[in-house]
Design a protein around this motif. Sequence first.
Motif, PDB file in Angstrom:
ATOM      1  N   VAL A   1       0.481  -0.979   0.145  1.00 27.13           N
ATOM      2  CA  VAL A   1      -0.077   0.397   0.175  1.00 27.13           C
ATOM      3  C   VAL A   1       0.989   1.605  -0.018  1.00 27.13           C
ATOM      4  CG1 VAL A   1      -2.147   1.505   1.206  1.00 27.13           C
ATOM      5  CG2 VAL A   1      -1.700  -1.341   1.143  1.00 27.13           C
ATOM      6  N   ALA A   2       2.415   1.175   0.403  1.00 27.70           N
ATOM      7  CA  ALA A   2       3.036   2.890   1.022  1.00 27.70           C
ATOM      8  C   ALA A   2       3.361   2.613  -0.942  1.00 27.70           C
ATOM      9  CB  ALA A   2       3.911   1.875   2.107  1.00 27.70           C
ATOM     10  N   PHE A   3       3.140   1.555  -1.806  1.00 24.14           N
ATOM     11  CA  PHE A   3       4.153   1.589  -2.805  1.00 24.14           C
ATOM     12  C   PHE A   3       3.019   2.611  -3.425  1.00 24.14           C
ATOM     13  CE2 PHE A   3       3.898   0.844  -6.801  1.00 24.14           C
ATOM     14  CZ  PHE A   3       4.971   0.867  -7.800  1.00 24.14           C
ATOM     15  N   LEU A   4       1.878   1.879  -3.565  1.00 24.80           N
ATOM     16  CA  LEU A   4       0.964   2.811  -4.262  1.00 24.80           C
ATOM     17  C   LEU A   4       0.954   4.513  -4.180  1.00 24.80           C
ATOM     18  CD1 LEU A   4      -2.182   0.602  -4.045  1.00 24.80           C
ATOM     19  CD2 LEU A   4      -0.144   0.633  -6.258  1.00 24.80           C
ATOM     20  N   ALA A   5       0.292   4.821  -2.375  1.00 23.41           N
ATOM     21  CA  ALA A   5       0.596   6.112  -2.079  1.00 23.41           C
ATOM     22  C   ALA A   5       2.396   6.789  -2.399  1.00 23.41           C
ATOM     23  CB  ALA A   5       0.464   5.860  -0.459  1.00 23.41           C
ATOM     24  N   GLU A   6       3.442   6.349  -2.702  1.00 19.59           N
ATOM     25  CA  GLU A   6       4.714   7.042  -2.305  1.00 19.59           C
ATOM     26  C   GLU A   6       5.000   7.224  -4.122  1.00 19.59           C
ATOM     27  OE1 GLU A   6       5.763   8.008   0.231  1.00 19.59           O
ATOM     28  OE2 GLU A   6       5.691   6.969   1.594  1.00 19.59           O
ATOM     29  N   PHE A   7       4.519   5.849  -4.876  1.00 15.30           N
ATOM     30  CA  PHE A   7       4.652   6.482  -6.086  1.00 15.30           C
ATOM     31  C   PHE A   7       3.772   7.215  -6.571  1.00 15.30           C
ATOM     32  CE2 PHE A   7       3.945   5.383 -10.447  1.00 15.30           C
ATOM     33  CZ  PHE A   7       5.835   5.149 -11.602  1.00 15.30           C
ATOM     34  N   LEU A   8       2.495   7.635  -6.279  1.00 13.10           N
ATOM     35  CA  LEU A   8       1.467   8.652  -6.416  1.00 13.10           C
ATOM     36  C   LEU A   8       2.097  10.112  -6.104  1.00 13.10           C
ATOM     37  CD1 LEU A   8      -0.856   8.907  -7.134  1.00 13.10           C
ATOM     38  CD2 LEU A   8      -1.487   9.297  -5.684  1.00 13.10           C
ATOM     39  N   LEU A   9       3.260  10.432  -5.573  1.00 18.31           N
ATOM     40  CA  LEU A   9       3.949  11.638  -5.135  1.00 18.31           C
ATOM     41  C   LEU A   9       5.360  11.847  -6.008  1.00 18.31           C
ATOM     42  CD1 LEU A   9       4.522  11.527  -1.282  1.00 18.31           C
ATOM     43  CD2 LEU A   9       3.526  13.389  -2.972  1.00 18.31           C
ATOM     44  N   GLY A  10       5.286  10.351  -5.992  1.00 17.75           N
ATOM     45  CA  GLY A  10       6.669  10.818  -7.907  1.00 17.75           C
ATOM     46  C   GLY A  10       6.385  11.122  -9.119  1.00 17.75           C
TER      47      GLY A  10
ATOM     48  N   TYR B   1      17.409  20.473  -7.170  1.00 18.87           N
ATOM     49  CA  TYR B   1      16.579  18.872  -6.391  1.00 18.87           C
ATOM     50  C   TYR B   1      15.340  18.805  -6.382  1.00 18.87           C
ATOM     51  CZ  TYR B   1      21.555  17.729  -3.517  1.00 18.87           C
ATOM     52  OH  TYR B   1      21.951  17.364  -3.809  1.00 18.87           O
ATOM     53  N   PHE B   2      14.717  19.533  -6.901  1.00 21.77           N
ATOM     54  CA  PHE B   2      13.327  19.275  -7.379  1.00 21.77           C
ATOM     55  C   PHE B   2      13.427  17.569  -7.721  1.00 21.77           C
ATOM     56  CE2 PHE B   2       8.759  19.411  -9.606  1.00 21.77           C
ATOM     57  CZ  PHE B   2       7.789  19.177  -8.137  1.00 21.77           C
ATOM     58  N   VAL B   3      14.036  17.643  -9.063  1.00 26.52           N
ATOM     59  CA  VAL B   3      14.040  16.219  -9.744  1.00 26.52           C
ATOM     60  C   VAL B   3      14.657  15.518  -9.292  1.00 26.52           C
ATOM     61  CG1 VAL B   3      15.409  15.614 -12.288  1.00 26.52           C
ATOM     62  CG2 VAL B   3      14.424  18.218 -11.838  1.00 26.52           C
ATOM     63  N   VAL B   4      15.477  15.986  -8.238  1.00 26.26           N
ATOM     64  CA  VAL B   4      16.448  14.380  -7.312  1.00 26.26           C
ATOM     65  C   VAL B   4      15.207  13.913  -6.677  1.00 26.26           C
ATOM     66  CG1 VAL B   4      18.162  14.125  -5.431  1.00 26.26           C
ATOM     67  CG2 VAL B   4      18.881  15.576  -7.413  1.00 26.26           C
ATOM     68  N   ALA B   5      14.466  15.070  -5.815  1.00 23.77           N
ATOM     69  CA  ALA B   5      13.212  14.461  -5.207  1.00 23.77           C
ATOM     70  C   ALA B   5      12.100  13.858  -5.941  1.00 23.77           C
ATOM     71  CB  ALA B   5      12.472  15.543  -4.340  1.00 23.77           C
ATOM     72  N   HIS B   6      11.717  14.407  -7.644  1.00 26.39           N
ATOM     73  CA  HIS B   6      10.916  13.625  -7.849  1.00 26.39           C
ATOM     74  C   HIS B   6      11.265  11.718  -8.287  1.00 26.39           C
ATOM     75  CE1 HIS B   6       8.666  11.833 -11.522  1.00 26.39           C
ATOM     76  NE2 HIS B   6       9.410  12.482 -12.275  1.00 26.39           N
ATOM     77  N   PHE B   7      12.586  11.888  -9.038  1.00 29.18           N
ATOM     78  CA  PHE B   7      12.803  10.724  -9.060  1.00 29.18           C
ATOM     79  C   PHE B   7      13.307   9.258  -7.953  1.00 29.18           C
ATOM     80  CE2 PHE B   7      17.330  10.482  -8.466  1.00 29.18           C
ATOM     81  CZ  PHE B   7      17.998  11.755  -9.501  1.00 29.18           C
TER      82      PHE B   7
ATOM     83  N   LEU C   1      10.801  14.891   1.211  1.00 27.42           N
ATOM     84  CA  LEU C   1      10.203  15.633   0.722  1.00 27.42           C
ATOM     85  C   LEU C   1      10.747  17.640   1.134  1.00 27.42           C
ATOM     86  CD1 LEU C   1       6.800  14.957   2.605  1.00 27.42           C
ATOM     87  CD2 LEU C   1       7.292  15.201   0.600  1.00 27.42           C
ATOM     88  N   PRO C   2      12.068  17.070   2.011  1.00 27.87           N
ATOM     89  CA  PRO C   2      12.484  18.321   2.144  1.00 27.87           C
ATOM     90  C   PRO C   2      13.205  18.908   1.425  1.00 27.87           C
ATOM     91  CG  PRO C   2      13.267  17.336   4.104  1.00 27.87           C
ATOM     92  CD  PRO C   2      12.165  15.992   2.727  1.00 27.87           C
ATOM     93  N   LEU C   3      13.521  18.347   0.115  1.00 29.72           N
ATOM     94  CA  LEU C   3      14.239  18.357  -1.192  1.00 29.72           C
ATOM     95  C   LEU C   3      13.223  18.943  -2.142  1.00 29.72           C
ATOM     96  CD1 LEU C   3      16.627  15.798  -1.382  1.00 29.72           C
ATOM     97  CD2 LEU C   3      16.882  17.667  -0.377  1.00 29.72           C
ATOM     98  N   PHE C   4      12.016  18.666  -2.101  1.00 29.26           N
ATOM     99  CA  PHE C   4      11.695  19.473  -2.922  1.00 29.26           C
ATOM    100  C   PHE C   4      11.167  20.726  -2.655  1.00 29.26           C
ATOM    101  CE2 PHE C   4       8.384  14.891  -3.487  1.00 29.26           C
ATOM    102  CZ  PHE C   4       8.714  14.927  -4.896  1.00 29.26           C
ATOM    103  N   VAL C   5      12.080  21.224  -1.961  1.00 30.81           N
ATOM    104  CA  VAL C   5      11.899  22.561  -1.063  1.00 30.81           C
ATOM    105  C   VAL C   5      12.987  23.722  -1.657  1.00 30.81           C
ATOM    106  CG1 VAL C   5      11.311  24.251   0.968  1.00 30.81           C
ATOM    107  CG2 VAL C   5       9.977  22.662   0.806  1.00 30.81           C
ATOM    108  N   THR C   6      13.991  22.180  -1.034  1.00 31.78           N
ATOM    109  CA  THR C   6      15.582  23.300  -1.681  1.00 31.78           C
ATOM    110  C   THR C   6      15.685  23.182  -3.000  1.00 31.78           C
ATOM    111  OG1 THR C   6      16.725  20.833  -1.362  1.00 31.78           O
ATOM    112  CG2 THR C   6      16.201  22.498   0.718  1.00 31.78           C
ATOM    113  N   GLY C   7      15.292  22.801  -3.898  1.00 34.57           N
ATOM    114  CA  GLY C   7      14.567  22.245  -5.501  1.00 34.57           C
ATOM    115  C   GLY C   7      14.312  23.597  -5.708  1.00 34.57           C
ATOM    116  N   ALA C   8      12.864  23.741  -5.013  1.00 32.57           N
ATOM    117  CA  ALA C   8      11.779  24.472  -5.694  1.00 32.57           C
ATOM    118  C   ALA C   8      12.288  26.073  -5.539  1.00 32.57           C
ATOM    119  CB  ALA C   8      10.424  24.510  -5.367  1.00 32.57           C
ATOM    120  N   ALA C   9      13.174  26.099  -4.181  1.00 29.83           N
ATOM    121  CA  ALA C   9      13.733  27.798  -4.062  1.00 29.83           C
ATOM    122  C   ALA C   9      15.540  27.376  -4.818  1.00 29.83           C
ATOM    123  CB  ALA C   9      14.254  27.298  -2.407  1.00 29.83           C
TER     124      ALA C   9
END
Lengths: 216, 587
Positions: free
Chosen positions: B388-397, B417-423, B472-480
């Motif tokens: 189930v965690a796979f479904l939830a986390e992959f959805l974020l990706g 780092y947004f790209v790093v967090a995404h993949f 999750l923090p890396l989405f923020v630093t990447g967007a910054a």
Amino acid sequence: MRNRPVRPAGTSRVASVMNAANGLAVTRPRPARRPVVPSAVLAVLVLVAAEAMFFAGLTSAFLVGKAGAGPLLWPPLDQPRLPVATTAVNTLVLLASGVALAIGQRAFARGRARSARRAVTLSLGLGVAFVVVQGSEWVRLVGYGLTMTSSTFGSFFYLLVGAHALHAVGALVALGWLARSLRQGHGSRDVLGAVGAFWYFVVGLWPVLYVLVYVW
Amino acid sequence: MALTVDAEHTVPARRRGAPASHDGHRGAPAAHGGHHGPTSFWSTYVFSTDHKVIGLQYMFTGMVMALIGGFMAYAFRMQLAFPDQPVPGFGLVTPNVYNSLVTNHGAIMIFWVAMPMLIAGFGNFLIPLMIGCDDMVFPRLNRLSYQLFFVSAIVLLASFVVPGGGFGGAWTSYPPLSSSGTFNHTPWGAPLWLAAVAIEFIAFLLGGINFITTAMNARAPGMRMWDIPMVVWMIVIASILFMASAGPLIAGAIMLLLDQVAGTHFFTPAAGGDPLLWQHLFWFFGHPEVYVVLLPAMGIVAEVITVHARKKLFAYKTILYTTAGTAAFSFVVWAHHQFVAGIDPRMANLFTITTLLISIPIGEMLFCYIATLWGGSIEFKTSMLFGVAFLAEFLLGGVTGIFLGASAVDVYLHDTYFVVAHFHYTFVPIAIIAVFAGIYHWYPKMFGRLMDETLGKIHFWGTIIGFNTIFLPLFVTGAAGDHRRIYSYQHFQQLATDGLQSLRVVATVGMLIMLLAQTAFIVNFVRSLVRGAPAAANPWRANTLEWAAPSPPPHGNFAEMPTVYRGPYEYSVPGRTEDYWPQNVPA
């Protein structure tokens, strides 16, 4: 066919109908399966598909390189031209080899083991002749100064033709092994089909490369 | 007789046939009484042709490589959080070492962890068991596949100790940085790295030929196309995808290798080459590769959630057709990796459209999985938690991928780092979470013992909390605007702010939590081998054929070769006393 949604028992008026249908579905006798394509042939066909994509990668790289270089550098003015006529004859030799193998396969399927053996040996001989002539042309070209590092043109020439030559040599080893087992009387249709599938690929690929690299 | 392939089997009845002696016309099942396995240690565990042993060899190699790749992540994340201080257990991370660590972390996790675990490991172990035959069609080819893979891992590890050190030009290996030792300072490391990747690809090509042929030609009698378990379909489709996409990359790798060692200039612009050409050849492979590893993960999760929700897989055929469509479509999205590389903007538009379109079938598959869970009798075993965690986390990706697929947004976010967090939100669910779901689910079948549920749950929460704390923090630093290819932000004033640095420290702490949680897994794995409760043949009351074999299955798998009477997901069928209905049980 059995993707009906699951309902808790007793909640649906169709449950009993579905259950009866399920019962019907599972008791229907299922025929024993036979492979549509024999495993050995299927394996080689999958390999050929991967190889086709490999050569698609090489040829598209070649086209990109050629487009980027422009006509004056393709080939460069101080580099030798390619032997178009000799290679045209050699292309016919290779195609004849493919035809010979097809005749051999047909003969084997009709139970004429002797003519099958002869045709496979002829195919092998023609294939070897093709590789030998190619090799001697390479020696001449290197002598005239066309090498892997002399120009991008040279790099691509040896890359494409060399990749094909390696495949041809590999396939000829398989053909030789096939000819030997036919002589010893234990070839099979599947093996013939598997080796054939790969050799037809090597043969059929060459005219494409010839037109791309030598003519066009 | 098959082409030089089947000579391992000495039972005369089996000499002429496919490996699976399931059908009556191939020889009586009684022939299995004479099916002897190998006897010595070496022939049983090292040079075996048994698909189960080879699958486990792939898995153990993958686990060791995962530990190595994880250790690399530990070293460079410590450097990012606490710059220019010696990392405990590693030492000082210099710029070159940093580049080499990041490059090989990526390469190892994709090529030596995700691929061997998901495709080769589970594929080898599961396919013959789930389709009801005794081994792969080409067992010796299978053994050769693992041996080549093992050699490739050795070559890769050897590239760290040669003069100049390991390759540091990123796992994408863009020229001209990668094409000459004068640029990358690793005249030995770069060719060895490339050679390792090429050898590994040949290993997986051999394996893929086996998977496709076996699944098509060796199924148990009665198993029709729509009775094949989803995980087998997914691994087969992934293998076809790999077959079709690997060729251009191998072509490019040969050209790059010639540039590195033979003095050609395929990719050197100054001498008439074209560096963009490599990017096209690489990503033509690289994007389908995402689906090559995603599909087996989706398949594993399909098996896990149907068993532990006691429900039929929702819309089997829709999922299957969607998978095939996604696989085909994944060949026309590759240039979304190159939006800032100088490609024609009109082409960028085209690839934006295809990239956004491909999220539709994947979304559809996720909805089908959620519909499978809906109204099920869910039991949260550890494998189900991971599933189930796979479904939830992959959805974020997947959702963050839509931002990056739009070329206008990507121009800003590229190389952050947004790209790093995404993949990582796609690859960690695939290569870590789904793999754990599979291991917890099939461990009883692999080793005949049950894993400890308490340790499993500690492992699960540690992994999930750690993973989200990293990325999750890396989405923020990447967007910054945090650029991803920098070894120490102290040299860049506008990025060395306290706010960004504290988020980097949080991410590193998350990484430590995640690594620490893996000790629970290792302890559980090893302890259960010895002291785990013995597992029955079918501990989860599952339908698919592997559970009809003993735990662990002997050489030859089944005491009596199974016949299939129905599809793999007949759970909670109305009117039956049992809530499951194995595929091999007659009505």
